[in-house]
Enzyme design. Sequence first.
Site, PDB file in Angstrom:
ATOM      1  CG  ASN A  20      68.833  56.197  81.512  1.00  0.00           C
ATOM      2  OD1 ASN A  20      69.248  56.749  80.496  1.00  0.00           O
ATOM      3  ND2 ASN A  20      67.764  56.607  82.152  1.00  0.00           N
ATOM      4  CG  HIS A  72      65.303  56.761  77.170  1.00  0.00           C
ATOM      5  ND1 HIS A  72      66.659  56.990  77.108  1.00  0.00           N
ATOM      6  CD2 HIS A  72      64.924  57.056  78.441  1.00  0.00           C
ATOM      7  CE1 HIS A  72      67.081  57.404  78.291  1.00  0.00           C
ATOM      8  NE2 HIS A  72      66.047  57.438  79.125  1.00  0.00           N
ATOM      9  CB  CYS A  80      65.935  60.684  79.106  1.00  0.00           C
ATOM     10  SG  CYS A  80      66.864  60.228  80.575  1.00  0.00           S
TER      11      CYS A  80
HETATM   12  O1  UT7 Z   1      65.480  58.057  81.905  1.00  0.00           O
HETATM   13  C1  UT7 Z   1      64.766  59.052  82.571  1.00  0.00           C
HETATM   14  C2  UT7 Z   1      63.463  58.576  83.033  1.00  0.00           C
HETATM   15  N1  UT7 Z   1      63.619  57.687  84.163  1.00  0.00           N
HETATM   16  C3  UT7 Z   1      62.896  56.593  84.216  1.00  0.00           C
HETATM   17  O2  UT7 Z   1      62.149  56.287  83.327  1.00  0.00           O
HETATM   18  C4  UT7 Z   1      62.987  55.784  85.495  1.00  0.00           C
HETATM   19  C5  UT7 Z   1      61.608  55.402  85.972  1.00  0.00           C
HETATM   20  N2  UT7 Z   1      61.611  54.720  87.249  1.00  0.00           N
HETATM   21  C6  UT7 Z   1      62.091  53.468  87.415  1.00  0.00           C
HETATM   22  O3  UT7 Z   1      62.635  52.902  86.489  1.00  0.00           O
HETATM   23  C7  UT7 Z   1      61.863  52.778  88.722  1.00  0.00           C
HETATM   24  O4  UT7 Z   1      60.970  53.538  89.496  1.00  0.00           O
HETATM   25  C8  UT7 Z   1      63.153  52.500  89.541  1.00  0.00           C
HETATM   26  C9  UT7 Z   1      63.974  51.453  88.865  1.00  0.00           C
HETATM   27  C10 UT7 Z   1      63.937  53.797  89.689  1.00  0.00           C
HETATM   28  C11 UT7 Z   1      62.766  51.985  90.919  1.00  0.00           C
HETATM   29  O5  UT7 Z   1      61.962  50.815  90.784  1.00  0.00           O
HETATM   30  P1  UT7 Z   1      60.576  50.696  91.550  1.00  0.00           P
HETATM   31  O6  UT7 Z   1      60.010  49.400  91.202  1.00  0.00           O
HETATM   32  O7  UT7 Z   1      59.762  51.914  91.220  1.00  0.00           O
HETATM   33  O8  UT7 Z   1      61.017  50.696  93.044  1.00  0.00           O
HETATM   34  P2  UT7 Z   1      60.572  51.668  94.226  1.00  0.00           P
HETATM   35  O9  UT7 Z   1      61.226  52.996  94.069  1.00  0.00           O
HETATM   36  O10 UT7 Z   1      59.087  51.621  94.351  1.00  0.00           O
HETATM   37  O11 UT7 Z   1      61.214  50.921  95.466  1.00  0.00           O
HETATM   38  C12 UT7 Z   1      60.733  49.637  95.915  1.00  0.00           C
HETATM   39  C13 UT7 Z   1      61.560  49.208  97.095  1.00  0.00           C
HETATM   40  C14 UT7 Z   1      61.694  50.269  98.170  1.00  0.00           C
HETATM   41  O12 UT7 Z   1      61.678  49.637  99.428  1.00  0.00           O
HETATM   42  P3  UT7 Z   1      60.366  49.691 100.340  1.00  0.00           P
HETATM   43  O13 UT7 Z   1      60.100  51.131 100.564  1.00  0.00           O
HETATM   44  O14 UT7 Z   1      59.308  49.007  99.554  1.00  0.00           O
HETATM   45  O15 UT7 Z   1      60.789  48.937 101.567  1.00  0.00           O
HETATM   46  C15 UT7 Z   1      63.055  50.853  97.908  1.00  0.00           C
HETATM   47  O16 UT7 Z   1      63.641  51.396  99.055  1.00  0.00           O
HETATM   48  O17 UT7 Z   1      62.880  48.900  96.662  1.00  0.00           O
HETATM   49  C16 UT7 Z   1      63.825  49.638  97.444  1.00  0.00           C
HETATM   50  N3  UT7 Z   1      64.969  49.976  96.605  1.00  0.00           N
HETATM   51  C17 UT7 Z   1      66.012  49.146  96.409  1.00  0.00           C
HETATM   52  N4  UT7 Z   1      66.277  47.924  96.888  1.00  0.00           N
HETATM   53  C18 UT7 Z   1      67.420  47.347  96.488  1.00  0.00           C
HETATM   54  C19 UT7 Z   1      65.177  51.101  95.888  1.00  0.00           C
HETATM   55  N5  UT7 Z   1      66.344  51.018  95.235  1.00  0.00           N
HETATM   56  C20 UT7 Z   1      66.882  49.818  95.548  1.00  0.00           C
HETATM   57  C21 UT7 Z   1      68.057  49.175  95.179  1.00  0.00           C
HETATM   58  N6  UT7 Z   1      68.288  47.931  95.674  1.00  0.00           N
HETATM   59  N7  UT7 Z   1      68.949  49.725  94.347  1.00  0.00           N
END
Ligand code: UT7
Length: 332
Positions: free
Chosen positions: A286, A256, A116
């Site tokens: 993204n 970004h 990225c």
């Molecule tokens: O561009 C390159 C660099 N990349 C980035 O900067 C991305 C950085 N990361 C992020 O933006 C975030 O971590 C994400 C958007 C990818 C994920 O958000 P998060 O707030 O970190 O969520 P999480 O991974 O901690 O997941 C929270 C919950 C989980 O459920 P449990 O384990 O708490 O029951 C996931 O399974 O949300 C669940 N989950 C979803 N639920 C509905 C994960 N993806 C989804 C989804 N829809 N698409």
Amino acid sequence: MSKITAAITAVGGYVPEYVLTNQILETMVDTNDEWITTRTGIKERRILKEPGQGTSYLAIQAAKDLLSKSNTNPEDIDMVIMATATPDMPVAATGVYVASQIGAVNAFSYDLVAACSSFLYGMSTAARYIESGRYKKVLLIGADKMSSIIDYEDRTTCIIFGDGGGAVLFEPSDDGLGLQDEILRSDGIGRQSLKIDAGGSILPANEETVANKQHFVFQDGKTVFKFAVSNMADVSEKIMNRNGLTGEDVHWLVPHQANKRIIDATAKRMNLPEEKVMMNIHKYGNTTSATLPLCLNDYEKQLKKGDNLVFASFGGGFTWGAIYLKWAYNSN
Ligand code: UT7
């Protein structure tokens, strides 16, 4: 003799027509519009659907948009830098084909790969060629067909990424405008947190890697988020401090577009109100190497000569950084 500075003198952009909305994603994986919107800020993204079209197609459209808007003769371009994480093919550089297709017949070209941060690093590279005095027109393109490496059964990644391309032209400035300062960083600690396991020299493609879906992006979102939030804000604050800039002096943050929460945290640390932050993540998601030039393309008409812009990115690798640039023209 005064130092040559490298200014952006034109921009262009392209996104494919097909719109993949959160509502459509709800029918594909176990997700919902509310989760995606509150966790990422994304409402929809564009997808390049036509078979046989790769990243070069997005890059060519973006470059052609720049050439026609700025009335630039492609034969005058000295160099084409192609920032991408999704080249058309592993060996023949995508930029070389793009340069030929847009008529940049006197240019040399290569690809620059840094996830990225590819475009941000490309800005630094383009500026050095201009500052050397040897090259007068360097075209920097950032384009990615992210849909080619995304598993649309994996809800943790398929909601984030989209396809697109953007381009900027760097030229020498007579009056000190353009790139002023940069902080570029990388850390291999991120190698396992955002990656594609197979298809490279460690694990070449075989039947098993295909069956195991190892040719798709894997992201440990939580870890990447933690590093992104602190590092993107740190370098943005540092580049302001060492150039004597306050939130008042910065006209625009060009961040970004990975997650609205990461962008908000960076803007807060820089003391910038929302109106000074370029944001189009809700429309495109993204787009990896294309996020920064697509921001410039969307906001071009609001930019004024002399405006102070801070670019910031964070991505796989890890790779990250910030660039301070003075805008060089008023668009009419
Ligand atoms: O561009 C390159 C660099 N990349 C980035 O900067 C991305 C950085 N990361 C992020 O933006 C975030 O971590 C994400 C958007 C990818 C994920 O958000 P998060 O707030 O970190 O969520 P999480 O991974 O901690 O997941 C929270 C919950 C989980 O459920 P449990 O384990 O708490 O029951 C996931 O399974 O949300 C669940 N989950 C979803 N639920 C509905 C994960 N993806 C989804 C989804 N829809 N698409």
